[in-house]
Design a protein around this motif. Structure first.
Motif, PDB file in Angstrom:
ATOM      1  N   ASP A 205      -3.550 -20.394  -2.526  1.00 54.63           N
ATOM      2  CA  ASP A 205      -3.790 -20.111  -3.942  1.00 54.63           C
ATOM      3  C   ASP A 205      -3.219 -18.748  -4.320  1.00 54.63           C
ATOM      4  OD1 ASP A 205      -5.392 -22.508  -4.411  1.00 54.63           O
ATOM      5  OD2 ASP A 205      -6.883 -21.526  -3.160  1.00 54.63           O
ATOM      6  N   LEU A 206      -3.373 -17.772  -3.422  1.00 55.50           N
ATOM      7  CA  LEU A 206      -2.836 -16.440  -3.690  1.00 55.50           C
ATOM      8  C   LEU A 206      -1.318 -16.463  -3.730  1.00 55.50           C
ATOM      9  CD1 LEU A 206      -5.141 -14.191  -1.466  1.00 55.50           C
ATOM     10  CD2 LEU A 206      -5.346 -14.701  -3.904  1.00 55.50           C
ATOM     11  N   ALA A 207      -0.708 -17.234  -2.842  1.00 58.60           N
ATOM     12  CA  ALA A 207       0.753 -17.317  -2.808  1.00 58.60           C
ATOM     13  C   ALA A 207       1.306 -17.862  -4.119  1.00 58.60           C
ATOM     14  CB  ALA A 207       1.205 -18.211  -1.644  1.00 58.60           C
ATOM     15  N   ARG A 208       0.549 -18.733  -4.766  1.00 59.42           N
ATOM     16  CA  ARG A 208       0.996 -19.298  -6.042  1.00 59.42           C
ATOM     17  C   ARG A 208       0.649 -18.406  -7.227  1.00 59.42           C
ATOM     18  NH1 ARG A 208      -0.970 -24.159  -3.595  1.00 59.42           N
ATOM     19  NH2 ARG A 208      -2.987 -23.834  -4.615  1.00 59.42           N
ATOM     20  N   SER A 209      -0.275 -17.466  -7.046  1.00 59.35           N
ATOM     21  CA  SER A 209      -0.814 -16.735  -8.187  1.00 59.35           C
ATOM     22  C   SER A 209      -0.400 -15.269  -8.261  1.00 59.35           C
ATOM     23  CB  SER A 209      -2.352 -16.806  -8.160  1.00 59.35           C
ATOM     24  OG  SER A 209      -2.795 -18.150  -8.142  1.00 59.35           O
ATOM     25  N   LEU A 210      -0.051 -14.648  -7.135  1.00 57.11           N
ATOM     26  CA  LEU A 210       0.261 -13.224  -7.125  1.00 57.11           C
ATOM     27  C   LEU A 210       1.752 -12.971  -7.271  1.00 57.11           C
ATOM     28  CD1 LEU A 210      -1.998 -11.997  -4.168  1.00 57.11           C
ATOM     29  CD2 LEU A 210      -2.539 -12.016  -6.614  1.00 57.11           C
ATOM     30  N   ASP A 211       2.088 -11.798  -7.816  1.00 57.31           N
ATOM     31  CA  ASP A 211       3.493 -11.408  -7.797  1.00 57.31           C
ATOM     32  C   ASP A 211       3.862 -10.997  -6.373  1.00 57.31           C
ATOM     33  OD1 ASP A 211       3.273  -8.442  -7.353  1.00 57.31           O
ATOM     34  OD2 ASP A 211       2.256  -8.520  -9.283  1.00 57.31           O
ATOM     35  N   GLU A 212       5.155 -10.918  -6.109  1.00 56.67           N
ATOM     36  CA  GLU A 212       5.631 -10.719  -4.734  1.00 56.67           C
ATOM     37  C   GLU A 212       5.111  -9.428  -4.119  1.00 56.67           C
ATOM     38  OE1 GLU A 212       7.908  -9.100  -1.599  1.00 56.67           O
ATOM     39  OE2 GLU A 212       8.060  -8.373  -3.660  1.00 56.67           O
ATOM     40  N   HIS A 213       5.018  -8.358  -4.920  1.00 54.92           N
ATOM     41  CA  HIS A 213       4.607  -7.070  -4.376  1.00 54.92           C
ATOM     42  C   HIS A 213       3.133  -7.086  -3.978  1.00 54.92           C
ATOM     43  CE1 HIS A 213       8.335  -4.863  -5.339  1.00 54.92           C
ATOM     44  NE2 HIS A 213       8.407  -5.726  -6.335  1.00 54.92           N
ATOM     45  N   ARG A 214       2.294  -7.665  -4.816  1.00 53.78           N
ATOM     46  CA  ARG A 214       0.870  -7.725  -4.481  1.00 53.78           C
ATOM     47  C   ARG A 214       0.632  -8.674  -3.308  1.00 53.78           C
ATOM     48  NH1 ARG A 214      -2.793  -6.485  -2.723  1.00 53.78           N
ATOM     49  NH2 ARG A 214      -4.877  -6.011  -3.497  1.00 53.78           N
ATOM     50  N   LEU A 215       1.430  -9.746  -3.261  1.00 52.44           N
ATOM     51  CA  LEU A 215       1.315 -10.688  -2.156  1.00 52.44           C
ATOM     52  C   LEU A 215       1.680 -10.016  -0.836  1.00 52.44           C
ATOM     53  CD1 LEU A 215       0.790 -13.580  -1.222  1.00 52.44           C
ATOM     54  CD2 LEU A 215       3.187 -14.091  -1.723  1.00 52.44           C
ATOM     55  N   ALA A 216       2.712  -9.168  -0.863  1.00 52.46           N
ATOM     56  CA  ALA A 216       3.122  -8.464   0.348  1.00 52.46           C
ATOM     57  C   ALA A 216       2.009  -7.544   0.846  1.00 52.46           C
ATOM     58  CB  ALA A 216       4.391  -7.656   0.083  1.00 52.46           C
ATOM     59  N   GLU A 217       1.291  -6.890  -0.082  1.00 50.11           N
ATOM     60  CA  GLU A 217       0.169  -6.035   0.311  1.00 50.11           C
ATOM     61  C   GLU A 217      -0.934  -6.860   0.971  1.00 50.11           C
ATOM     62  OE1 GLU A 217      -1.293  -3.814  -2.964  1.00 50.11           O
ATOM     63  OE2 GLU A 217       0.623  -2.843  -3.408  1.00 50.11           O
TER      64      GLU A 217
END
Length: 226
Positions: A205-217
């Motif tokens: 769900d996070l992979a579909r919802s976060l922008d790339e930078h926040r996902l990387a964190e």
């Protein structure tokens, strides 16, 4: 200045403007291509996470997808720099809705069948007092059940419940969701509304919802640390 000199100066300015326009066009094209590739990699990451969550994929595929996304971000740091913040969202906006649980007195065999029927890789364990004593994953079934030679028909789901279960209210902001998952290094977070289980949030769900930078964190704090 002679007419010839003026003509040369005009031609020079026109040539410079043409070169600048061509360079700007190439930069814009590269930016579009980078953003398209970024979107493709994010979709692939979401698909890999969902496949692992549903028991149809491997953790290796997820790790490879994360690595590809991270490499792309490092190659295009300016193009993919974060822009304006997104609208405030809540846990209910990104969760898998309609989550079901497995009773703590139900067998591992029943849990496995329910995961298969629902197409999921984890189930919250519900107690008789409406508390959540744990979360049961397909990894638990494999490593703490079958691999240890335990009879799935005899072992209860509650027997595998360990530690503290962390959860969020449906009205909690996405920031609170990330805070819980990152601080406690969990990849499955139940969502509660009016004391009822209404959904669950996973890394997919996070992979579909976060922008790339926040996902990387998130990956750095949770995925790479476990």
């Amino acid at each position: 200045m002679s007419i010839l000199d003026k003509a040369k100066a005009t031609a020079g300015r026109a040539r410079g403007q043409a070169m600048h326009g061509a360079a700007r066009g190439r930069a814009q094209l590269m930016e579009v291509q980078a953003r398209r590739q970024h979107g493709k990699l994010v979709r692939q990451l979401g698909e890999a996470c969902y496949a692992e969550h549903s028991g149809q994929g491997s953790h290796g595929a997820v790790a490879a997808a994360f690595a590809a996304l991270d490499a792309h971000a490092q190659a295009h740091p300016q193009t993919l720099a974060p822009g304006r913040p997104e609208a405030v969202r809540q846990a209910r906006d990104i969760m898998h809705p309609g989550a079901e649980c497995i009773g703590e007195g139900d067998s591992l065999a029943a849990a496995a069948q329910k995961m298969r029927d629902l197409g999921v890789g984890s189930l919250p364990i519900c107690g008789a007092d409406d508390r959540l004593p744990g979360i049961l994953t397909d990894r638990d079934l494999a490593l703490r059940g079958v691999a240890e030679g335990r009879d799935p028909a005899q072992v209860r789901a509650g027997d595998l419940a360990q530690g503290t279960v962390f959860w969020v209210e449906a009205s909690a902001g996405v920031g609170e969701v990330l805070h819980q998952m990152e601080d406690h290094r969990v990849k499955h977070l139940p969502v509660i509304d009016n004391h009822r289980l209404v959904g669950i949030i996973t890394e997919a769900d996070l992979a579909r919802s976060l922008d790339e930078h926040r996902l990387a964190e998130f990956v750095e704090k949770v995925y790479a640390a476990t």
